[in-house]
Design a protein around this motif. Structure first.
Motif, PDB file in Angstrom:
ATOM      1  N   LYS A 126      44.963  73.472  77.149  1.00  0.00           N
ATOM      2  CA  LYS A 126      43.757  73.246  76.368  1.00  0.00           C
ATOM      3  C   LYS A 126      43.363  71.780  76.508  1.00  0.00           C
ATOM      4  O   LYS A 126      44.117  70.884  76.128  1.00  0.00           O
ATOM      5  N   ILE A 127      42.177  71.552  77.046  1.00  0.00           N
ATOM      6  CA  ILE A 127      41.692  70.195  77.294  1.00  0.00           C
ATOM      7  C   ILE A 127      40.341  70.028  76.597  1.00  0.00           C
ATOM      8  O   ILE A 127      39.429  70.822  76.805  1.00  0.00           O
ATOM      9  N   GLU A 128      40.222  69.011  75.773  1.00  0.00           N
ATOM     10  CA  GLU A 128      38.964  68.717  75.089  1.00  0.00           C
ATOM     11  C   GLU A 128      38.446  67.365  75.556  1.00  0.00           C
ATOM     12  O   GLU A 128      39.170  66.369  75.550  1.00  0.00           O
ATOM     13  N   ILE A 129      37.165  67.350  75.946  1.00  0.00           N
ATOM     14  CA  ILE A 129      36.508  66.127  76.406  1.00  0.00           C
ATOM     15  C   ILE A 129      35.298  65.910  75.513  1.00  0.00           C
ATOM     16  O   ILE A 129      34.390  66.752  75.469  1.00  0.00           O
ATOM     17  N   SER A 130      35.271  64.809  74.797  1.00  0.00           N
ATOM     18  CA  SER A 130      34.184  64.564  73.855  1.00  0.00           C
ATOM     19  C   SER A 130      33.697  63.136  73.977  1.00  0.00           C
ATOM     20  O   SER A 130      34.434  62.232  74.387  1.00  0.00           O
ATOM     21  N   GLY A 131      32.428  62.925  73.610  1.00  0.00           N
ATOM     22  CA  GLY A 131      31.866  61.582  73.648  1.00  0.00           C
ATOM     23  C   GLY A 131      30.557  61.547  74.412  1.00  0.00           C
ATOM     24  O   GLY A 131      29.735  62.459  74.311  1.00  0.00           O
ATOM     25  N   TYR A 132      30.381  60.501  75.193  1.00  0.00           N
ATOM     26  CA  TYR A 132      29.146  60.258  75.939  1.00  0.00           C
ATOM     27  C   TYR A 132      29.075  61.219  77.128  1.00  0.00           C
ATOM     28  O   TYR A 132      29.954  61.221  77.996  1.00  0.00           O
ATOM     29  N   ALA A 133      28.047  62.051  77.173  1.00  0.00           N
ATOM     30  CA  ALA A 133      27.928  63.053  78.231  1.00  0.00           C
ATOM     31  C   ALA A 133      27.570  62.396  79.561  1.00  0.00           C
ATOM     32  O   ALA A 133      26.668  61.562  79.642  1.00  0.00           O
TER      33      ALA A 133
END
Length: 326
Positions: free
Chosen positions: A99-106
């Motif tokens: 499970k990998i979550e990438i969040s922030g500036y697109a």
């Protein structure tokens, strides 16, 4: 060289085990490659960095590690060493899904996985996803979205920008897209709803449904059912054996060529649409104000439906199928 020094050189700062943050700017790109994983992409307004959770601090077989070189941020699974290792891990990979979550500036992103899922929320940059098996979902996104899935589902809702979807077997749902759509599906249901733009569809086994859109529609249909309801604009299509049903909006133009399969066109009341129909071996049924011309080798109709002005056109050619205009 210590891990902390390496991370500093890469401009990636660890928050805690298996979670990192990296500053980003326009021109940067994100690439994620692996075996089986569940990936979430979440845009955070006002952020100037990306937080990546679910990766590993140290490299090793099967580990997901993050690096940055020039303007490319890469999250990559370390390959297994040797054929025996691959044979041991492949049957277990789906049950041990990362499970990998990438969040922030697109930023523009590309994801390549064997299986799993990619879920994007308000991702406002170009996104390209390639899956052998799994699910792609995007809500509230922008930019060019490309989804290629051999077996699985593609779902897009509230998107601004072009969408390119190619699924061999599965379910495709494209709703509220403000941009051009190019969707291919060999077998399984395909839904396009409330789009605004040019739509190009190709389906072999269907069913396909297009509803409440505007712009232009161009399609190729094989053996499945193909339904169009309330589409505002020009409709051009070709079909083999599948049945077609079109409920026209006012001022729409319909141009259909088919081999076999029933074709039904429902015009708006009082549209005065021009009608041009032709079949070799099929039958034609039209309202009483029109006359079917029957010859030994063909049947045809030319005329207009009731209405004060001409607000639409219906042009249908069929080899064997029945044509019905209401």
């Amino acid at each position: 060289m210590s891990l902390s020094l390496i991370l500093t050189q890469l401009l990636i700062q660890p928050l805690f085990a298996a979670s990192f943050v990296t500053p980003v700017q326009d021109g940067d790109r994100l690439v994620l490659k692996g075996l089986d994983a569940q990936v979430q992409l979440i845009s955070v307004p006002g952020s100037n960095a990306l937080k990546v959770s679910g990766v590993d601090e140290a490299s090793g077989e099967g580990a997901y590690i993050i690096s940055k070189k020039d303007n490319i941020i890469e999250v990559r699974m370390q390959e297994y060493d040797g054929k025996r290792s691959w044979m041991n891990i492949l049957p277990k990979a789906s049950s041990q899904m990362r499970k990998i979550e990438i969040s922030g500036y697109a930023i523009p992103t590309e994801v390549q996985l064997r299986g799993g899922s990619v879920i994007a929320q308000k991702w406002g940059k170009d996104l390209k996803v390639s899956l052998t098996q799994g699910r792609v979902s995007s809500t509230g996104g922008a930019g060019t979205l490309q989804a290629y899935v051999q077996k699985g589902d593609v779902r897009v809702d509230e998107h601004t920008g072009n969408v390119d979807s190619d699924v061999y077997a599965g379910n495709t749902s494209l709703k509220n897209v403000q941009g051009d759509i190019n969707a291919t599906l060999f077998t399984g249901p395909l839904l396009v709803e409330k789009n605004r733009g040019a739509v190009t569809l190709s389906s072999q086994m269907g069913p396909v449904k297009v509803t409440q859109g505007s712009g232009s529609l161009n399609f190729e249909n094989g053996k499945g059912t193909f339904t169009v309801q309330g589409f505002q604009g020009r409709i051009d299509g070709q079909s083999q054996d599948g049945s077609l049903s079109v409920t026209m909006a006012m001022d729409s133009e319909v141009d259909i060529k088919a081999k076999a399969g029933k074709i039904t066109v429902q015009a708006p009341a009082g549209s005065g649409s021009s009608v041009n129909l032709f079949t070799v071996d099929g039958e034609i049924f039209v309202p009483n104000e029109l006359k079917v011309n029957k010859l030994s080798s063909e049947k045809s109709v030319r005329g207009r439906l009731r209405g004060e002005g001409q607000r639409g056109s219906i042009f249908v050619r069929s080899q064997e199928g029945t044509i019905i205009v209401k």
